[in-house]
Design a protein around this motif. Structure first.
Motif, PDB file in Angstrom:
ATOM      1  N   HIS A   1     -89.163  -9.824   0.414  1.00  0.00           N
ATOM      2  CA  HIS A   1     -88.288 -10.949   0.775  1.00  0.00           C
ATOM      3  C   HIS A   1     -87.915 -11.773  -0.463  1.00  0.00           C
ATOM      4  O   HIS A   1     -86.765 -12.179  -0.619  1.00  0.00           O
ATOM      5  N   ALA A   2     -88.895 -12.002  -1.330  1.00  0.00           N
ATOM      6  CA  ALA A   2     -88.614 -12.796  -2.535  1.00  0.00           C
ATOM      7  C   ALA A   2     -87.610 -12.072  -3.432  1.00  0.00           C
ATOM      8  O   ALA A   2     -86.666 -12.685  -3.950  1.00  0.00           O
TER       9      ALA A   2
ATOM     10  N   ASP B   1     -93.753  -9.767   1.761  1.00  0.00           N
ATOM     11  CA  ASP B   1     -93.434 -11.053   1.132  1.00  0.00           C
ATOM     12  C   ASP B   1     -92.761 -10.840  -0.222  1.00  0.00           C
ATOM     13  O   ASP B   1     -91.805 -11.542  -0.572  1.00  0.00           O
ATOM     14  N   ALA B   2     -93.277  -9.872  -0.969  1.00  0.00           N
ATOM     15  CA  ALA B   2     -92.673  -9.567  -2.260  1.00  0.00           C
ATOM     16  C   ALA B   2     -91.237  -9.094  -2.056  1.00  0.00           C
ATOM     17  O   ALA B   2     -90.321  -9.500  -2.788  1.00  0.00           O
TER      18      ALA B   2
ATOM     19  N   ARG C   1     -97.361 -11.771 -11.281  1.00  0.00           N
ATOM     20  CA  ARG C   1     -97.887 -12.181  -9.980  1.00  0.00           C
ATOM     21  C   ARG C   1     -97.988 -10.982  -9.033  1.00  0.00           C
ATOM     22  O   ARG C   1     -98.914 -10.884  -8.233  1.00  0.00           O
ATOM     23  N   LEU C   2     -97.026 -10.057  -9.108  1.00  0.00           N
ATOM     24  CA  LEU C   2     -96.969  -8.945  -8.150  1.00  0.00           C
ATOM     25  C   LEU C   2     -97.934  -7.818  -8.504  1.00  0.00           C
ATOM     26  O   LEU C   2     -98.543  -7.211  -7.618  1.00  0.00           O
TER      27      LEU C   2
ATOM     28  N   LEU D   1     -92.008 -12.910 -12.518  1.00  0.00           N
ATOM     29  CA  LEU D   1     -92.570 -12.471 -11.239  1.00  0.00           C
ATOM     30  C   LEU D   1     -93.609 -11.356 -11.362  1.00  0.00           C
ATOM     31  O   LEU D   1     -94.591 -11.339 -10.607  1.00  0.00           O
TER      32      LEU D   1
ATOM     33  N   GLN E   1     -82.008  -4.593   1.374  1.00  0.00           N
ATOM     34  CA  GLN E   1     -83.307  -5.076   1.841  1.00  0.00           C
ATOM     35  C   GLN E   1     -84.202  -3.914   2.286  1.00  0.00           C
ATOM     36  O   GLN E   1     -85.371  -3.846   1.907  1.00  0.00           O
TER      37      GLN E   1
ATOM     38  N   VAL F   1     -85.425  -9.690  -2.561  1.00  0.00           N
ATOM     39  CA  VAL F   1     -84.110  -9.598  -1.911  1.00  0.00           C
ATOM     40  C   VAL F   1     -83.391 -10.949  -1.993  1.00  0.00           C
ATOM     41  O   VAL F   1     -82.211 -11.015  -2.367  1.00  0.00           O
ATOM     42  N   ALA F   2     -84.097 -12.031  -1.675  1.00  0.00           N
ATOM     43  CA  ALA F   2     -83.465 -13.358  -1.738  1.00  0.00           C
ATOM     44  C   ALA F   2     -82.969 -13.640  -3.158  1.00  0.00           C
ATOM     45  O   ALA F   2     -81.835 -14.077  -3.354  1.00  0.00           O
ATOM     46  N   ALA F   3     -83.800 -13.359  -4.150  1.00  0.00           N
ATOM     47  CA  ALA F   3     -83.407 -13.654  -5.537  1.00  0.00           C
ATOM     48  C   ALA F   3     -82.218 -12.798  -5.966  1.00  0.00           C
ATOM     49  O   ALA F   3     -81.272 -13.314  -6.574  1.00  0.00           O
TER      50      ALA F   3
ATOM     51  N   LEU G   1     -99.801  -3.096  -6.501  1.00  0.00           N
ATOM     52  CA  LEU G   1     -99.605  -4.504  -6.110  1.00  0.00           C
ATOM     53  C   LEU G   1    -100.931  -5.253  -6.125  1.00  0.00           C
ATOM     54  O   LEU G   1    -101.955  -4.729  -5.690  1.00  0.00           O
ATOM     55  N   ALA G   2    -100.901  -6.477  -6.621  1.00  0.00           N
ATOM     56  CA  ALA G   2    -102.102  -7.319  -6.595  1.00  0.00           C
ATOM     57  C   ALA G   2    -102.596  -7.426  -5.153  1.00  0.00           C
ATOM     58  O   ALA G   2    -101.797  -7.415  -4.208  1.00  0.00           O
ATOM     59  N   ARG G   3    -103.904  -7.526  -5.010  1.00  0.00           N
ATOM     60  CA  ARG G   3    -104.506  -7.444  -3.683  1.00  0.00           C
ATOM     61  C   ARG G   3    -104.018  -8.528  -2.724  1.00  0.00           C
ATOM     62  O   ARG G   3    -103.919  -8.306  -1.528  1.00  0.00           O
ATOM     63  N   ASP G   4    -103.747  -9.728  -3.252  1.00  0.00           N
ATOM     64  CA  ASP G   4    -103.356 -10.818  -2.351  1.00  0.00           C
ATOM     65  C   ASP G   4    -101.833 -10.929  -2.191  1.00  0.00           C
ATOM     66  O   ASP G   4    -101.330 -11.963  -1.761  1.00  0.00           O
TER      67      ASP G   4
END
Lengths: 237, 237
Positions: free
Chosen positions: A165-166, A162-163, A200-201, A197, A138, A168-170, A154-157
């Protein structure tokens, strides 16, 4: 010297056998005598190297931590060899992340010590204070995504945290599911995950240079890139 | 009748105690006498209900499977009460998926039996043939995402199967990480995950109706929707 080499070899054989049996039967069930028998050494030799099953588990964990370190350090080194993580065509830190997740899943597929190290990190009773490979993973993922944000990839929003966490979880999920069904550790599964993904990132500019299937050693660099990212238009309503 | 009720209560107490101890110390370590002591019953009473620790584990698993069934069935029922999964304002099957992942993580946070059921599904030696809660969860997620695709709510370049794999891996990961650190099971963590993923999965039209934080019972319906999805422009290069 020959004796010392033999001692190192015996120790490694014990660690390997322990890792195999921990994965197959679970840490709590395995007996020390099963481990020494599998390694082809006497109980006495085992006790010479390891005072207890906990000491053996700690050694398995330490060997796994070394492997994880190698996987993450090599990922960065490859990126630097390709002209620095931010270099044009290298895909930057996002590509380092993709490559390294592929290396991690490959490791979990083939390397029983790495797998056992992650399993031990999950067990209710930790092998040692702070001995959590998932926590180390992590921290590394968070660092790489913070770097990707600094590179403007990285996309501005998208918040790097958050990226992280997603991802690491996956990846932890792929590892956990893979212990029952190796399909979850396959390259194609992870490639499809990144193909889902990354759009989106990443910014659109960064996306064009990214390879969801990962770049392997020796293939780093702008023109050795395998199947390029198919940039497809987002389907609106 | 009173005697039968008492028997049911004893049996449930044993299942609950076993689940707690399996989670805390691991299935292999826990002894039957620790379980009966925790449940406040005699060893004899335990053996009257369960012939072995494996039988007790199977009962824990069965209770967990029932809870998972309730979580997934209720998700659909709520959607139908709100006018059918495809109804305007209800967010359709994608919202059902979001709501149900929130219900699952809430369950893993508060319900030791559900948690133990997932843990038992991970153990090297399965409690029973086909006794894999994660596999059941996967089947359910795949079904809902196929439905979302039929509703036209999935972006054109997103394969329902790929979306399902990503969601299953991430939720299994949240569960695994949450067994050490409850932060991973928090509503805010999962909300941020969905806020990241939904703009990639959903068409722009579908996205507007979606609530990443999930709708709770009693709040279903178009005008009771909590914090609406902030539709932000994708940041291009």
């Amino acid at each position: 010297m020959a004796q010392q080499e033999r001692a190192v070899r015996t120790r490694n054989a014990l660690i390997e056998s322990a890792a195999e049996l921990f994965c197959k039967d679970g840490f709590d069930v395995v007996s020390l005598s099963t481990i020494s028998a599998r390694a082809g050494v006497s109980n006495g030799a085992l006790h010479f190297h390891f005072a207890s099953k906990a000491a053996l588990a700690a050694a398995v964990w330490e060997a796994a931590a070394q492997r994880l370190r190698r996987i993450t350090v090599e990922g960065r080194a490859r990126a630097e060899a390709a002209g620095g993580p931010g270099a044009a065509g290298s895909g930057g830190s996002l590509q380092v992340l993709v490559d390294t997740t592929h290396a991690l899943l490959r490791g979990l597929r083939h390397d029983v010590i790495l797998r056992a190290g992650f399993d031990l990190s999950e067990s209710p009773v930790p092998v040692a204070a702070g001995a959590d490979l998932r926590r180390r993973w992590q921290t590394w993922v968070e660092g790489v995504l913070a770097e990707a944000a600094r590179e403007g990839a990285l996309a501005r929003d998208v918040a790097p945290q958050d990226a992280a966490h997603a991802v690491v979880a996956a990846t932890v999920g792929f590892g956990a599911l893979g212990s029952r069904n190796a399909q979850w550790l396959s390259q194609s599964m992870l490639t499809r995950f990144w193909a889902l993904l990354l759009p989106r990132l990443a910014t659109e500019a960064a996306l064009k240079g990214l390879v969801p299937s990962g770049r392997r050693e020796g293939t780093a660099g702008a023109d050795a890139v395998p199947p390029p990212f198919r940039v497809t238009a987002r389907s609106g309503a």
